[in-house]
Design a protein around this motif. Structure first.
Motif, PDB file in Angstrom:
ATOM      1  N   LEU A   1       0.876  -1.176   0.000  1.00  0.00           N
ATOM      2  CA  LEU A   1       0.000   0.000   0.000  1.00  0.00           C
ATOM      3  C   LEU A   1       0.907   1.217   0.000  1.00  0.00           C
ATOM      4  O   LEU A   1       1.538   1.542   1.006  1.00  0.00           O
ATOM      5  CB  LEU A   1      -0.915   0.001   1.231  1.00  0.00           C
ATOM      6  N   GLY A   2       0.987   1.885  -1.157  1.00  0.00           N
ATOM      7  CA  GLY A   2       1.954   2.945  -1.340  1.00  0.00           C
ATOM      8  C   GLY A   2       1.524   4.283  -0.783  1.00  0.00           C
ATOM      9  O   GLY A   2       0.502   4.420  -0.097  1.00  0.00           O
ATOM     10  N   SER A   3       2.295   5.294  -1.121  1.00  0.00           N
ATOM     11  CA  SER A   3       2.045   6.646  -0.614  1.00  0.00           C
ATOM     12  C   SER A   3       0.809   7.275  -1.235  1.00  0.00           C
ATOM     13  O   SER A   3       0.391   8.355  -0.807  1.00  0.00           O
ATOM     14  CB  SER A   3       3.271   7.533  -0.874  1.00  0.00           C
ATOM     15  N   ASP A   4       0.224   6.641  -2.259  1.00  0.00           N
ATOM     16  CA  ASP A   4      -1.027   7.155  -2.791  1.00  0.00           C
ATOM     17  C   ASP A   4      -2.191   6.895  -1.838  1.00  0.00           C
ATOM     18  O   ASP A   4      -3.217   7.576  -1.905  1.00  0.00           O
ATOM     19  CB  ASP A   4      -1.339   6.517  -4.149  1.00  0.00           C
ATOM     20  N   VAL A   5      -2.028   5.915  -0.943  1.00  0.00           N
ATOM     21  CA  VAL A   5      -3.062   5.631   0.062  1.00  0.00           C
ATOM     22  C   VAL A   5      -2.842   6.497   1.292  1.00  0.00           C
ATOM     23  O   VAL A   5      -3.792   7.083   1.830  1.00  0.00           O
ATOM     24  CB  VAL A   5      -3.049   4.142   0.443  1.00  0.00           C
ATOM     25  N   HIS A   6      -1.604   6.586   1.754  1.00  0.00           N
ATOM     26  CA  HIS A   6      -1.260   7.409   2.916  1.00  0.00           C
ATOM     27  C   HIS A   6      -0.235   8.458   2.480  1.00  0.00           C
ATOM     28  O   HIS A   6       0.940   8.120   2.291  1.00  0.00           O
ATOM     29  CB  HIS A   6      -0.685   6.552   4.044  1.00  0.00           C
ATOM     30  N   PRO A   7      -0.631   9.702   2.329  1.00  0.00           N
ATOM     31  CA  PRO A   7       0.307  10.724   1.860  1.00  0.00           C
ATOM     32  C   PRO A   7       1.255  11.229   2.945  1.00  0.00           C
ATOM     33  O   PRO A   7       2.159  12.016   2.644  1.00  0.00           O
ATOM     34  CB  PRO A   7      -0.625  11.848   1.388  1.00  0.00           C
ATOM     35  N   ASP A   8       1.059  10.801   4.190  1.00  0.00           N
ATOM     36  CA  ASP A   8       1.908  11.297   5.271  1.00  0.00           C
ATOM     37  C   ASP A   8       2.186  10.163   6.258  1.00  0.00           C
ATOM     38  O   ASP A   8       1.788   9.020   6.035  1.00  0.00           O
ATOM     39  CB  ASP A   8       1.228  12.483   5.975  1.00  0.00           C
ATOM     40  N   THR A   9       2.856  10.494   7.357  1.00  0.00           N
ATOM     41  CA  THR A   9       3.288   9.494   8.325  1.00  0.00           C
ATOM     42  C   THR A   9       2.109   8.702   8.880  1.00  0.00           C
ATOM     43  O   THR A   9       1.068   9.263   9.225  1.00  0.00           O
ATOM     44  CB  THR A   9       4.037  10.166   9.486  1.00  0.00           C
ATOM     45  N   ILE A  10       2.281   7.382   8.987  1.00  0.00           N
ATOM     46  CA  ILE A  10       1.245   6.500   9.520  1.00  0.00           C
ATOM     47  C   ILE A  10       1.447   6.377  11.021  1.00  0.00           C
ATOM     48  O   ILE A  10       2.529   5.994  11.486  1.00  0.00           O
ATOM     49  CB  ILE A  10       1.317   5.109   8.843  1.00  0.00           C
ATOM     50  N   TYR A  11       0.409   6.702  11.789  1.00  0.00           N
ATOM     51  CA  TYR A  11       0.497   6.681  13.250  1.00  0.00           C
ATOM     52  C   TYR A  11       0.171   5.309  13.835  1.00  0.00           C
ATOM     53  O   TYR A  11       0.766   4.898  14.822  1.00  0.00           O
ATOM     54  CB  TYR A  11      -0.444   7.723  13.853  1.00  0.00           C
ATOM     55  N   SER A  12      -0.800   4.619  13.273  1.00  0.00           N
ATOM     56  CA  SER A  12      -1.214   3.333  13.841  1.00  0.00           C
ATOM     57  C   SER A  12      -1.842   2.469  12.763  1.00  0.00           C
ATOM     58  O   SER A  12      -2.412   2.980  11.784  1.00  0.00           O
ATOM     59  CB  SER A  12      -2.206   3.519  15.000  1.00  0.00           C
ATOM     60  N   VAL A  13      -1.719   1.141  12.941  1.00  0.00           N
ATOM     61  CA  VAL A  13      -2.345   0.159  12.060  1.00  0.00           C
ATOM     62  C   VAL A  13      -2.904  -0.947  12.943  1.00  0.00           C
ATOM     63  O   VAL A  13      -2.235  -1.400  13.878  1.00  0.00           O
ATOM     64  CB  VAL A  13      -1.347  -0.434  11.047  1.00  0.00           C
ATOM     65  N   ASP A  14      -4.127  -1.393  12.644  1.00  0.00           N
ATOM     66  CA  ASP A  14      -4.740  -2.459  13.424  1.00  0.00           C
ATOM     67  C   ASP A  14      -5.533  -3.372  12.502  1.00  0.00           C
ATOM     68  O   ASP A  14      -6.262  -2.907  11.621  1.00  0.00           O
ATOM     69  CB  ASP A  14      -5.666  -1.871  14.501  1.00  0.00           C
ATOM     70  N   TRP A  15      -5.375  -4.698  12.692  1.00  0.00           N
ATOM     71  CA  TRP A  15      -6.125  -5.687  11.925  1.00  0.00           C
ATOM     72  C   TRP A  15      -7.526  -5.858  12.515  1.00  0.00           C
ATOM     73  O   TRP A  15      -7.713  -5.749  13.723  1.00  0.00           O
ATOM     74  CB  TRP A  15      -5.429  -7.042  11.968  1.00  0.00           C
ATOM     75  N   SER A  16      -8.498  -6.163  11.669  1.00  0.00           N
ATOM     76  CA  SER A  16      -9.809  -6.578  12.159  1.00  0.00           C
ATOM     77  C   SER A  16      -9.684  -7.978  12.740  1.00  0.00           C
ATOM     78  O   SER A  16      -8.689  -8.671  12.544  1.00  0.00           O
ATOM     79  CB  SER A  16     -10.853  -6.540  11.045  1.00  0.00           C
ATOM     80  N   ARG A  17     -10.721  -8.432  13.448  1.00  0.00           N
ATOM     81  CA  ARG A  17     -10.625  -9.711  14.166  1.00  0.00           C
ATOM     82  C   ARG A  17     -10.427 -10.885  13.221  1.00  0.00           C
ATOM     83  O   ARG A  17      -9.721 -11.842  13.552  1.00  0.00           O
ATOM     84  CB  ARG A  17     -11.880  -9.919  15.018  1.00  0.00           C
ATOM     85  N   ASP A  18     -11.017 -10.832  12.025  1.00  0.00           N
ATOM     86  CA  ASP A  18     -10.832 -11.919  11.067  1.00  0.00           C
ATOM     87  C   ASP A  18      -9.726 -11.620  10.061  1.00  0.00           C
ATOM     88  O   ASP A  18      -9.455 -12.436   9.173  1.00  0.00           O
ATOM     89  CB  ASP A  18     -12.133 -12.216  10.328  1.00  0.00           C
ATOM     90  N   GLY A  19      -9.086 -10.469  10.186  1.00  0.00           N
ATOM     91  CA  GLY A  19      -7.970 -10.143   9.311  1.00  0.00           C
ATOM     92  C   GLY A  19      -8.357  -9.725   7.913  1.00  0.00           C
ATOM     93  O   GLY A  19      -7.500  -9.651   7.029  1.00  0.00           O
ATOM     94  N   ALA A  20      -9.627  -9.419   7.676  1.00  0.00           N
ATOM     95  CA  ALA A  20     -10.056  -9.018   6.337  1.00  0.00           C
ATOM     96  C   ALA A  20      -9.731  -7.558   6.052  1.00  0.00           C
ATOM     97  O   ALA A  20      -9.520  -7.186   4.889  1.00  0.00           O
ATOM     98  CB  ALA A  20     -11.557  -9.259   6.171  1.00  0.00           C
TER      99      ALA A  20
END
Length: 580
Positions: free
Chosen positions: A289-308
């Motif tokens: 997932l490149g910089s076209d999705v996040h144009p700046d610094t990513i603070y946090s990432v979390d998976w859903s319970r089933d990982g979808a």
């Protein structure tokens, strides 16, 4: 306490001020109303400015709007009394004119409306089995003393825990290192204890694999992600060679997170604004997932319970819900919190997300959102004016979320329900010393016979202190309502199945008879596709390979045969000497 009408906004006079407005039920035409408090000693009605200690709590609790207004004993004090009334109806007799705040006596007082009165019963305390959860810090001999916790300013927990080990990011010279200790090895830690020290720059984040308690991943300022295998019993020598090195980021890697249900799937996020999903079994990046999705610094990432899905928060003040296999943004919320400080977001139950952030006045906030309707939060609460970022930890078995702020000395916990106001404050654990980081134990590592529903590992400047969250119960029997089936150590999917489009929830286990850890599993890596690895997995972890074991067994058999032959010769010599 009285709920009264407001004929015009801000009509409190010199002493008071408007708290804003909520709405009456549809049967009353949606008329606005404001809040008055009754002083217990004099029975006079006063504006909330006279009760500064509960003003914000009243705003959060009572002005939540619509049909779901309610009050709670913890916030309102003992024996609150209340009635709702409306300017459109005429019932009973009006209160005395002297009970009004200053400059309000000229307003007409209607009668008490029975349509309002039914909403406030005598039972003002919400029933919950978690209302009395309390935190208990471990004794001094059960802590980990003399550990040099990292001084890095990165907003990470700096600690990762599983039922076998506790890992801490520590200060180290000449590169990055973190300490791995068996849970039972408490007390003073030797200054020469072996560490995991393969990175060439400070380590920023660590995470244990949910499907193998001996495997841990680390992200560092050297732009690499490394996966390590820890032998049972802990390290006896410094570990410098990882099982696999994952190279693909161009700037420091601040977030690593394992897939909750698919085996050997690892996510990493770097300051190059790129998210990479790795198949650790091959050492290759399978999704980007490149910089076209996040144009700046990513603070946090979390998976859903089933990982979808994954939920991310970014410096551009947006929270995104992303389908990583397609690279598409499913939902997006701009400015969930008005402040400029970092926002954290995690998935909670029933398709909701919880965010922590700051208001325009730098007040810390927690908000609950429905992913299908992100226009307005289901609940938004202001907490305090501290500057530390709140780290949320969600327990899907109890629907409790714990908020731990870096630099704070407290842990707040809330219960999430399916009915308004959705987010219920439970209590707060406080201590004297502030925390530099926090680790959270999975449910299978808790002591169920003590009704322990959560355990945190609080990092001090030179110490790691376990804190047990316990529900007080008199019985020593297994409490099924506290411990529903929880996520076990077995993966529900392979990496290939997940990449092919399959989703599955975690495989659940019961804790009724206690958790029995499975046998250690070797992390297998396809060496032909692993370009970043310098040694094989058994050599890197200090465990001999199967070929080496066979060779040693053969040599041992030869030695045993030699010893037996020598013993026979010695016996013959003794017989000869005795005969002479």
């Amino acid at each position: 306490m009285l709920w009264g009408p407001s004929m015009r906004p801000g009509a409190w006079g010199a002493r008071g001020r408007s708290l804003g407005s909520a709405r009456c039920p549809p049967s009353h035409g949606g008329k606005p109303f404001l809040l008055l408090l009754r002083e217990v000693s004099t029975s006079r009605f006063l504006p909330v400015d006279g009760f500064s200690g509960v003003e914000k709590a009243l705003k959060r609790t009572c002005l939540s709007g619509g049909e779901k207004l309610r009050c709670e004993e913890e916030m309102l004090g003992p024996e609150p009394s209340a009635c709702f009334w409306c300017p459109e109806t005429r019932w009973g007799s009006p209160p005395a004119m002297g009970d009004m705040p200053p400059r309000q006596t000229h307003m007409p007082f209607p009668s008490v409306c029975p349509a309002w009165t039914w909403r406030m019963s005598r039972q003002v305390v919400r029933s919950s089995k978690f209302r009395h959860v309390f935190g208990q810090p471990a004794k001094a001999d059960q802590c980990y003393e003399d550990v040099r916790v990292s001084q890095n300013t990165w907003d990470s927990g700096f600690c990762a825990v599983n039922p076998k080990f506790v890992a801490l990011i520590c200060e180290a010279s000449g590169g990055g290192a973190f300490l791995v200790l068996p849970l039972g090895k408490t007390g003073r830690v030797d200054k020469n204890v072996p560490m995991v020290c393969g990175h060439t720059a400070p380590v920023l984040d660590i995470a244990w694999c949910p499907h193998n308690d001996n495997v841990i991943a680390s992200g560092s300022e050297d732009c690499s992600v490394m996966v390590w295998e820890i032998p049972d019993g802990g390290l006896t020598l410094p570990l410098r060679e990882p099982v696999v090195t994952l190279e693909g980021h161009t700037k420091r890697v601040g977030i690593v997170a394992w897939h909750p249900t698919a085996q050997n799937v690892l996510l990493s996020a770097g300051c190059d604004n790129v998210i990479l999903v790795w198949d650790v079994g091959t050492g290759a990046a399978v999704l980007t997932l490149g910089s076209d999705v996040h144009p700046d610094t990513i603070y946090s990432v979390d998976w859903s319970r089933d990982g979808a899905l994954i939920c991310t928060s970014c410096r551009d003040k947006r929270v995104r819900i992303i389908e990583p296999r397609k690279g598409t943004i499913v939902a997006e919320k701009d400015r969930p919190h008005e402040g400029t400080r970092p926002v954290r977001a995690v998935f909670v139950s029933d398709g909701k997300i919880l965010t922590t952030g700051f208001s325009r006045m730098s007040e810390r906030q927690v908000a609950l959102w429905d992913t299908k309707h992100l226009e307005e939060p289901l609940s938004l609460q202001e907490l305090d004016t501290s500057s530390g970022v709140l780290l949320p930890f969600f327990d899907p078995d109890t629907n409790i979320v714990y908020l731990c702020g870096k630099g704070d000395s407290s842990i707040r916990y809330f219960e999430i329900t399916s009915e308004a106001p959705f987010l219920h404050y439970l209590s707060m654990f406080s201590s004297k010393e502030s925390q530099r980081g926090m680790g959270y134990m999975p449910k299978r590592g808790l002591e169920v016979n003590k009704c322990e529903i959560a355990r945190f590992y609080k990092l001090h400047e030179r110490k790691c202190e376990p804190i047990a969250m316990t529900v007080p119960r008199k019985s020593d029997l297994f409490q099924e309502d506290l411990y529903p089936p929880t996520a076990g150590p077995d993966a529900a999917l392979t990496a290939e199945e997940w990449l092919g489009g399959r989703d599955a929830g975690p495989l659940l286990i019961s804790l009724k008879d206690g958790y029995v850890p499975p046998k250690s599993r070797e992390l297998r890596v396809n060496r032909g596709l692993d370009t970043g690895r310098k040694r094989t997995a058994p050599e890197a972890s200090g465990a001999p390979s199967s070929d080496a074991i066979s060779q040693l067994e053969e040599e041992m058999r030869k030695l045993q045969a030699t010893v037996q032959e020598l013993q026979k010769r010695l016996d013959r010599l003794e017989e000869t000497v005795q005969a002479k």
